[in-house]
Design a protein around this motif. Sequence first.
Motif, PDB file in Angstrom:
ATOM      1  N   LEU A 183       0.708  -1.427  -0.173  1.00  0.00           N
ATOM      2  CA  LEU A 183       0.091  -0.070   0.169  1.00  0.00           C
ATOM      3  C   LEU A 183       1.023   1.312   0.003  1.00  0.00           C
ATOM      4  CD1 LEU A 183      -2.628  -1.021   2.532  1.00  0.00           C
ATOM      5  CD2 LEU A 183      -3.109  -0.630   0.097  1.00  0.00           C
ATOM      6  N   SER A 184       2.100   1.340   0.629  1.00  0.00           N
ATOM      7  CA  SER A 184       2.956   2.519   0.608  1.00  0.00           C
ATOM      8  C   SER A 184       3.268   3.026  -0.722  1.00  0.00           C
ATOM      9  CB  SER A 184       4.182   2.181   1.697  1.00  0.00           C
ATOM     10  OG  SER A 184       5.027   1.230   0.884  1.00  0.00           O
ATOM     11  N   THR A 185       3.369   2.267  -1.649  1.00  0.00           N
ATOM     12  CA  THR A 185       3.763   2.756  -2.962  1.00  0.00           C
ATOM     13  C   THR A 185       2.409   2.665  -3.877  1.00  0.00           C
ATOM     14  OG1 THR A 185       4.302   0.518  -3.600  1.00  0.00           O
ATOM     15  CG2 THR A 185       6.054   2.184  -2.770  1.00  0.00           C
ATOM     16  N   HIS A 186       1.431   1.756  -3.490  1.00  0.00           N
ATOM     17  CA  HIS A 186       0.321   1.596  -4.443  1.00  0.00           C
ATOM     18  C   HIS A 186      -0.720   2.765  -4.500  1.00  0.00           C
ATOM     19  CE1 HIS A 186       2.140  -1.920  -5.857  1.00  0.00           C
ATOM     20  NE2 HIS A 186       1.134  -2.488  -6.454  1.00  0.00           N
ATOM     21  N   VAL A 187      -0.738   3.188  -3.183  1.00  0.00           N
ATOM     22  CA  VAL A 187      -1.777   4.643  -2.890  1.00  0.00           C
ATOM     23  C   VAL A 187      -1.262   5.644  -3.977  1.00  0.00           C
ATOM     24  CG1 VAL A 187      -2.542   6.058  -1.183  1.00  0.00           C
ATOM     25  CG2 VAL A 187      -2.609   3.804  -0.752  1.00  0.00           C
ATOM     26  N   VAL A 188      -0.118   5.778  -3.876  1.00  0.00           N
ATOM     27  CA  VAL A 188       0.623   7.139  -4.577  1.00  0.00           C
ATOM     28  C   VAL A 188       0.392   6.729  -6.055  1.00  0.00           C
ATOM     29  CG1 VAL A 188       2.633   8.576  -5.152  1.00  0.00           C
ATOM     30  CG2 VAL A 188       2.004   7.540  -2.542  1.00  0.00           C
ATOM     31  N   LEU A 189       0.886   5.596  -6.469  1.00  0.00           N
ATOM     32  CA  LEU A 189       0.747   5.271  -7.976  1.00  0.00           C
ATOM     33  C   LEU A 189      -0.385   5.330  -8.526  1.00  0.00           C
ATOM     34  CD1 LEU A 189       3.644   2.670  -7.856  1.00  0.00           C
ATOM     35  CD2 LEU A 189       3.932   4.992  -8.440  1.00  0.00           C
ATOM     36  N   GLY A 190      -1.696   4.713  -7.608  1.00  0.00           N
ATOM     37  CA  GLY A 190      -2.662   4.523  -8.113  1.00  0.00           C
ATOM     38  C   GLY A 190      -3.307   5.794  -8.233  1.00  0.00           C
ATOM     39  N   ARG A 191      -3.231   6.815  -7.529  1.00  0.00           N
ATOM     40  CA  ARG A 191      -3.930   8.155  -7.876  1.00  0.00           C
ATOM     41  C   ARG A 191      -3.221   8.825  -8.982  1.00  0.00           C
ATOM     42  NH1 ARG A 191      -6.484  11.379  -4.998  1.00  0.00           N
ATOM     43  NH2 ARG A 191      -5.131  13.232  -5.116  1.00  0.00           N
ATOM     44  N   GLN A 192      -2.397   8.344  -9.505  1.00  0.00           N
ATOM     45  CA  GLN A 192      -1.481   8.905 -10.846  1.00  0.00           C
ATOM     46  C   GLN A 192      -2.126   8.192 -11.813  1.00  0.00           C
ATOM     47  OE1 GLN A 192       0.341  11.404 -11.071  1.00  0.00           O
ATOM     48  NE2 GLN A 192       0.756  11.301 -13.534  1.00  0.00           N
ATOM     49  N   LEU A 202      11.069   1.585   0.007  1.00  0.00           N
ATOM     50  CA  LEU A 202      11.794   2.861   0.544  1.00  0.00           C
ATOM     51  C   LEU A 202      12.274   3.654  -0.633  1.00  0.00           C
ATOM     52  CD1 LEU A 202      13.559   1.556   3.759  1.00  0.00           C
ATOM     53  CD2 LEU A 202      11.501   3.210   3.535  1.00  0.00           C
ATOM     54  N   LEU A 203      13.251   3.076  -1.595  1.00  0.00           N
ATOM     55  CA  LEU A 203      13.831   3.646  -2.882  1.00  0.00           C
ATOM     56  C   LEU A 203      12.647   4.404  -3.764  1.00  0.00           C
ATOM     57  CD1 LEU A 203      16.146   4.025  -4.782  1.00  0.00           C
ATOM     58  CD2 LEU A 203      15.448   1.871  -5.820  1.00  0.00           C
ATOM     59  N   LEU A 219      12.128   8.392  -4.020  1.00  0.00           N
ATOM     60  CA  LEU A 219      12.330   8.888  -5.081  1.00  0.00           C
ATOM     61  C   LEU A 219      10.908   9.981  -5.457  1.00  0.00           C
ATOM     62  CD1 LEU A 219      13.636   9.166  -8.088  1.00  0.00           C
ATOM     63  CD2 LEU A 219      12.239   7.172  -8.911  1.00  0.00           C
ATOM     64  N   ILE A 220       9.853   9.538  -5.008  1.00  0.00           N
ATOM     65  CA  ILE A 220       8.500  10.390  -5.235  1.00  0.00           C
ATOM     66  C   ILE A 220       8.708  11.739  -4.448  1.00  0.00           C
ATOM     67  CG2 ILE A 220       6.216  10.524  -4.628  1.00  0.00           C
ATOM     68  CD1 ILE A 220       6.136   7.492  -5.382  1.00  0.00           C
ATOM     69  N   LEU A 221       9.353  11.495  -3.071  1.00  0.00           N
ATOM     70  CA  LEU A 221       9.243  12.550  -2.186  1.00  0.00           C
ATOM     71  C   LEU A 221      10.321  13.716  -2.688  1.00  0.00           C
ATOM     72  CD1 LEU A 221       8.746  13.723   0.798  1.00  0.00           C
ATOM     73  CD2 LEU A 221      10.681  12.147   1.726  1.00  0.00           C
ATOM     74  N   PHE A 222      11.505  13.296  -2.904  1.00  0.00           N
ATOM     75  CA  PHE A 222      12.479  14.239  -3.496  1.00  0.00           C
ATOM     76  C   PHE A 222      12.614  14.466  -4.997  1.00  0.00           C
ATOM     77  CE2 PHE A 222      14.464  11.878   0.364  1.00  0.00           C
ATOM     78  CZ  PHE A 222      14.572  12.894   1.047  1.00  0.00           C
ATOM     79  N   TRP A 223      11.782  13.671  -5.505  1.00  0.00           N
ATOM     80  CA  TRP A 223      11.692  14.167  -7.013  1.00  0.00           C
ATOM     81  C   TRP A 223      10.224  14.007  -7.496  1.00  0.00           C
ATOM     82  CZ3 TRP A 223      14.802  11.472 -11.456  1.00  0.00           C
ATOM     83  CH2 TRP A 223      14.729  12.399 -12.829  1.00  0.00           C
TER      84      TRP A 223
END
Length: 263
Positions: free
Chosen positions: A21-30, A158-159, A163-167
């Motif tokens: 979920l930590s990555t998929h929630v962000v990617l899912g909105r995109q 985490l990687l 990447l999403i946080l800083f870029w």
Amino acid sequence: MMDMTLLSILAPAMVAGILVLSTHVVLGRQVLKRGIIFIDLAIAQFAALGAVLAHTLHAHHDHGSHADHAGHGAMIGLEFLLPALFALVAAALIAALERYFKPELEALIGSLYVVSAVAAMLLLSGDPHGGELLHQILSGQILWTGWGDLILPALLSLLVLALILFWPQSLHGPLFYLMFALVIPFSVQLVGVYLVFSSLILPALAVNQLQGRRAQIWGLITGITGYGIGLWLSAGFDLPSGATVVVTLAAVAILVRVVVRPK
């Protein structure tokens, strides 16, 4: 009070769900913004095809008359390498299709999913245990997750989050597809194809009317609640874990969509 044996089973499974979920929630909105709903399903199925091919090669190797220890180790390595390689190929192919065939992109992504799914079925058609393996890949066995299974997925998550946080602009370019290719193979191994897709789309749909950090927080709440209830029901009532979590995740997503209104 929860039985300690049950807790020992649920704890790593729950952490596996949180990692996904930590990555998929962000990617899912995109994904919803881009209108490429089936990208996760297609890349996950390509990773599954890589896993099926690795299994097939391993089975042929084990039936050989003089299989040495080094060869066996190479086969084990393929079980990790091929899903990742197939996911990278799928991500690169979808990125190229978006560039040259954007009006037809969703249909092409769906076609990639179907072709890779059928290819996996064909590879397993002569395997007496093929149906069982295919079921495991699609539905997952999240309750069998051990703590050691979470190390590499945690590092990759985490990687991607860093990447999403800083870029943040990485979500809008070709790196978006690379991030998918990094997290999908291990997500499929942890929770299965169906739950990977559900983790991407259902929380995103639940918070699609919300904005900014509020959307991210409620997306995570949706996913974590759905996983928590689903895993508890699955372990407590001996239900299929992947299917149970998909259903509870869908129910929680509907509830959040109805109750949590945009400001």
